[in-house]
Scaffold this motif. Sequence first.
Motif, PDB file in Angstrom:
ATOM      1  N   VAL A  21      11.368  -3.536   7.348  1.00  0.00           N
ATOM      2  CA  VAL A  21      12.305  -2.936   6.408  1.00  0.00           C
ATOM      3  C   VAL A  21      12.912  -1.719   7.101  1.00  0.00           C
ATOM      4  N   VAL A  22      14.225  -1.768   7.329  1.00  0.00           N
ATOM      5  CA  VAL A  22      14.917  -0.698   8.042  1.00  0.00           C
ATOM      6  C   VAL A  22      15.784   0.055   7.034  1.00  0.00           C
ATOM      7  N   ILE A  23      15.483   1.325   6.856  1.00  0.00           N
ATOM      8  CA  ILE A  23      16.195   2.162   5.888  1.00  0.00           C
ATOM      9  C   ILE A  23      17.147   3.087   6.636  1.00  0.00           C
ATOM     10  N   PHE A  24      18.441   2.945   6.365  1.00  0.00           N
ATOM     11  CA  PHE A  24      19.459   3.806   6.971  1.00  0.00           C
ATOM     12  C   PHE A  24      19.862   4.861   5.944  1.00  0.00           C
ATOM     13  N   ARG A  25      19.608   6.104   6.286  1.00  0.00           N
ATOM     14  CA  ARG A  25      19.937   7.202   5.401  1.00  0.00           C
ATOM     15  C   ARG A  25      21.284   7.801   5.794  1.00  0.00           C
TER      16      ARG A  25
ATOM     17  N   GLU B 205       0.812  -1.211   0.000  1.00  0.00           N
ATOM     18  CA  GLU B 205       0.000   0.000   0.000  1.00  0.00           C
ATOM     19  C   GLU B 205       0.848   1.265   0.000  1.00  0.00           C
ATOM     20  N   THR B 206       2.155   1.123   0.275  1.00  0.00           N
ATOM     21  CA  THR B 206       3.046   2.270   0.360  1.00  0.00           C
ATOM     22  C   THR B 206       4.270   2.051  -0.528  1.00  0.00           C
ATOM     23  N   CYS B 207       4.683   3.095  -1.221  1.00  0.00           N
ATOM     24  CA  CYS B 207       5.929   3.074  -1.975  1.00  0.00           C
ATOM     25  C   CYS B 207       6.808   4.211  -1.463  1.00  0.00           C
ATOM     26  N   VAL B 208       8.088   3.914  -1.233  1.00  0.00           N
ATOM     27  CA  VAL B 208       9.008   4.946  -0.766  1.00  0.00           C
ATOM     28  C   VAL B 208      10.220   4.984  -1.683  1.00  0.00           C
ATOM     29  N   SER B 209      10.714   6.192  -1.913  1.00  0.00           N
ATOM     30  CA  SER B 209      11.909   6.414  -2.715  1.00  0.00           C
ATOM     31  C   SER B 209      12.923   7.132  -1.834  1.00  0.00           C
ATOM     32  N   ARG B 210      14.117   6.575  -1.696  1.00  0.00           N
ATOM     33  CA  ARG B 210      15.087   7.125  -0.782  1.00  0.00           C
ATOM     34  C   ARG B 210      16.512   7.053  -1.355  1.00  0.00           C
ATOM     35  N   ALA B 211      17.369   7.933  -0.829  1.00  0.00           N
ATOM     36  CA  ALA B 211      18.815   7.778  -0.941  1.00  0.00           C
ATOM     37  C   ALA B 211      19.260   7.189   0.389  1.00  0.00           C
ATOM     38  N   ALA B 212      19.903   6.031   0.369  1.00  0.00           N
ATOM     39  CA  ALA B 212      20.178   5.312   1.617  1.00  0.00           C
ATOM     40  C   ALA B 212      21.564   4.691   1.609  1.00  0.00           C
TER      41      ALA B 212
ATOM     42  N   ASN C 193      16.496  -3.037  15.098  1.00  0.00           N
ATOM     43  CA  ASN C 193      15.056  -3.208  14.910  1.00  0.00           C
ATOM     44  C   ASN C 193      14.442  -3.545  16.270  1.00  0.00           C
ATOM     45  N   PRO C 194      14.316  -2.557  17.158  1.00  0.00           N
ATOM     46  CA  PRO C 194      13.999  -2.808  18.572  1.00  0.00           C
ATOM     47  C   PRO C 194      12.727  -3.615  18.809  1.00  0.00           C
ATOM     48  N   ASP C 195      11.736  -3.489  17.936  1.00  0.00           N
ATOM     49  CA  ASP C 195      10.468  -4.177  18.147  1.00  0.00           C
ATOM     50  C   ASP C 195      10.352  -5.464  17.334  1.00  0.00           C
ATOM     51  N   GLY C 196      11.458  -5.941  16.779  1.00  0.00           N
ATOM     52  CA  GLY C 196      11.426  -7.144  15.960  1.00  0.00           C
ATOM     53  C   GLY C 196      11.034  -8.384  16.752  1.00  0.00           C
ATOM     54  N   ASP C 197      10.292  -9.277  16.108  1.00  0.00           N
ATOM     55  CA  ASP C 197       9.841 -10.528  16.722  1.00  0.00           C
ATOM     56  C   ASP C 197       9.848 -11.593  15.637  1.00  0.00           C
ATOM     57  N   MET C 198      10.621 -12.657  15.833  1.00  0.00           N
ATOM     58  CA  MET C 198      10.773 -13.669  14.801  1.00  0.00           C
ATOM     59  C   MET C 198       9.538 -14.545  14.627  1.00  0.00           C
ATOM     60  N   SER C 199       8.522 -14.336  15.426  1.00  0.00           N
ATOM     61  CA  SER C 199       7.315 -15.176  15.349  1.00  0.00           C
ATOM     62  C   SER C 199       6.043 -14.366  15.191  1.00  0.00           C
TER      63      SER C 199
ATOM     64  N   ARG D 258      21.861   2.441  19.424  1.00  0.00           N
ATOM     65  CA  ARG D 258      21.859   3.889  19.463  1.00  0.00           C
ATOM     66  C   ARG D 258      20.415   4.357  19.277  1.00  0.00           C
ATOM     67  N   PRO D 259      20.016   5.421  19.963  1.00  0.00           N
ATOM     68  CA  PRO D 259      18.663   5.938  19.751  1.00  0.00           C
ATOM     69  C   PRO D 259      18.456   6.296  18.285  1.00  0.00           C
ATOM     70  N   PHE D 260      17.312   5.921  17.755  1.00  0.00           N
ATOM     71  CA  PHE D 260      17.044   6.178  16.353  1.00  0.00           C
ATOM     72  C   PHE D 260      16.620   7.621  16.131  1.00  0.00           C
ATOM     73  N   ASP D 261      17.239   8.271  15.192  1.00  0.00           N
ATOM     74  CA  ASP D 261      16.840   9.599  14.756  1.00  0.00           C
ATOM     75  C   ASP D 261      15.906   9.413  13.566  1.00  0.00           C
ATOM     76  N   PRO D 262      14.625   9.747  13.708  1.00  0.00           N
ATOM     77  CA  PRO D 262      13.669   9.505  12.622  1.00  0.00           C
ATOM     78  C   PRO D 262      14.006  10.252  11.341  1.00  0.00           C
ATOM     79  N   ARG D 263      14.887  11.249  11.422  1.00  0.00           N
ATOM     80  CA  ARG D 263      15.315  11.936  10.206  1.00  0.00           C
ATOM     81  C   ARG D 263      16.330  11.107   9.418  1.00  0.00           C
ATOM     82  N   SER D 264      16.920  10.119  10.067  1.00  0.00           N
ATOM     83  CA  SER D 264      17.974   9.330   9.420  1.00  0.00           C
ATOM     84  C   SER D 264      17.611   7.872   9.233  1.00  0.00           C
ATOM     85  N   ILE D 265      16.720   7.337  10.074  1.00  0.00           N
ATOM     86  CA  ILE D 265      16.402   5.915  10.059  1.00  0.00           C
ATOM     87  C   ILE D 265      14.889   5.737  10.048  1.00  0.00           C
ATOM     88  N   GLU D 266      14.407   4.891   9.146  1.00  0.00           N
ATOM     89  CA  GLU D 266      12.977   4.610   9.055  1.00  0.00           C
ATOM     90  C   GLU D 266      12.749   3.107   9.151  1.00  0.00           C
ATOM     91  N   ILE D 267      11.649   2.703   9.783  1.00  0.00           N
ATOM     92  CA  ILE D 267      11.308   1.289   9.917  1.00  0.00           C
ATOM     93  C   ILE D 267       9.867   1.084   9.447  1.00  0.00           C
TER      94      ILE D 267
END
Length: 292
Positions: A216-220, A179-186, A204-210, A235-244
Amino acid sequence: MTFLFAINPVSGGRDKSDWEEGIRQFFADLPHTVHVLELNGKTDDELVRQQIALHQPDRVVAVGGDGTIKCVGTQLLGTDTVLGILPAGSANGLARELGIPPDIEASLSVLVNGTPKPVDVISINEGDICLHLGDIGLNARVVKHYQDNNWRGMFGYLRAVIKALQTRQLLRVEINLGETCVSRAALMVVLANARMYGTGAVINPDGDMSDGQFEVVIFRRLAIWEILKLFWRYRPFDPRSIEIYPATSISVETRRKAYFQIDGEYRGRINQLKAAIRPGALTILVPPEIAP
C-alpha cells in the motif's frame, strides 16, 4: 501445443493487423496449432471463455495492453492454462514489469521458449481483481480523463495528467492493515502488486509479483514538479511525503467518494474498498532469465 491469441484491435490506438501477420508467420513452420480471436470490446469475457472451452489451448495469449491482459487473465485464474503476453497497448505496464520485450519477434519467442511464472493477484471488493496496480485519487482521475477523451499514447497521458492536476484534491483516508491502522490526508493511495506504472515510473521499488503480498503506497502532499516526476520516472522517496506498507489484506475508507481505477481502467467513485492477496493465482510466460 495449442495457442489461442485474443487480439484487441483498438488497444493503444494502433492497427493490429501487423501483429496477426507476425503471429502467423512466426508459427508457419512450427509444429503448433494457432487460433486467433478478435475481441470486440463488448462481449470479450464471454468470447474468451467460449474459445477456451472450444479449443482447450495450452497457452492463451493476450495481444493488447493491460486491460486486454486482465480480460484474458481473469478467465485463467486458478487453472493450469498459461497466459502469454504480446504487448500491443499504449503503456504495457505489466509486460514491462515482467521483462517481456516490446517487439513482435522477441515477444513471440517468449511464448514458445519462455518459462511459466506463478504470480499473485489482488482480489478487490470480492468481485474484481488487480494484476498490476490499482489506486484511488489523483492517478485514477488521470485515467478517467484519458478514457473519457479517448486520448492515446504518452502525449494523451500527459494531457490527462495536466487536466487532473488542475483540480487535484487531498483525500481523507482510513486504512486498516490488520495490526496497523493509519489515517492520512493523501493525493492518492496505490495498491501495488508490482513496482512501476506503464510509464516506467517506479513507485514501489521492492515490489515482487510472486512474494505473496502487495504494498500500500500512500502519496501525501507533493509539489507539482514532484508529481510530474512521479508519473514519468523514478524519484527518491521522501518519507515525509510517501509511505509504503506491506499487506496481505486491507480495508480502505474515504471521507468522500474518490476516483478509483484498476490496471488502467476507470471503475467509478468509491468510499470503501477491501483487498486481499491471492498468491500464485495466475501463471504467466516470462523470458527464461526473468523467472526464478
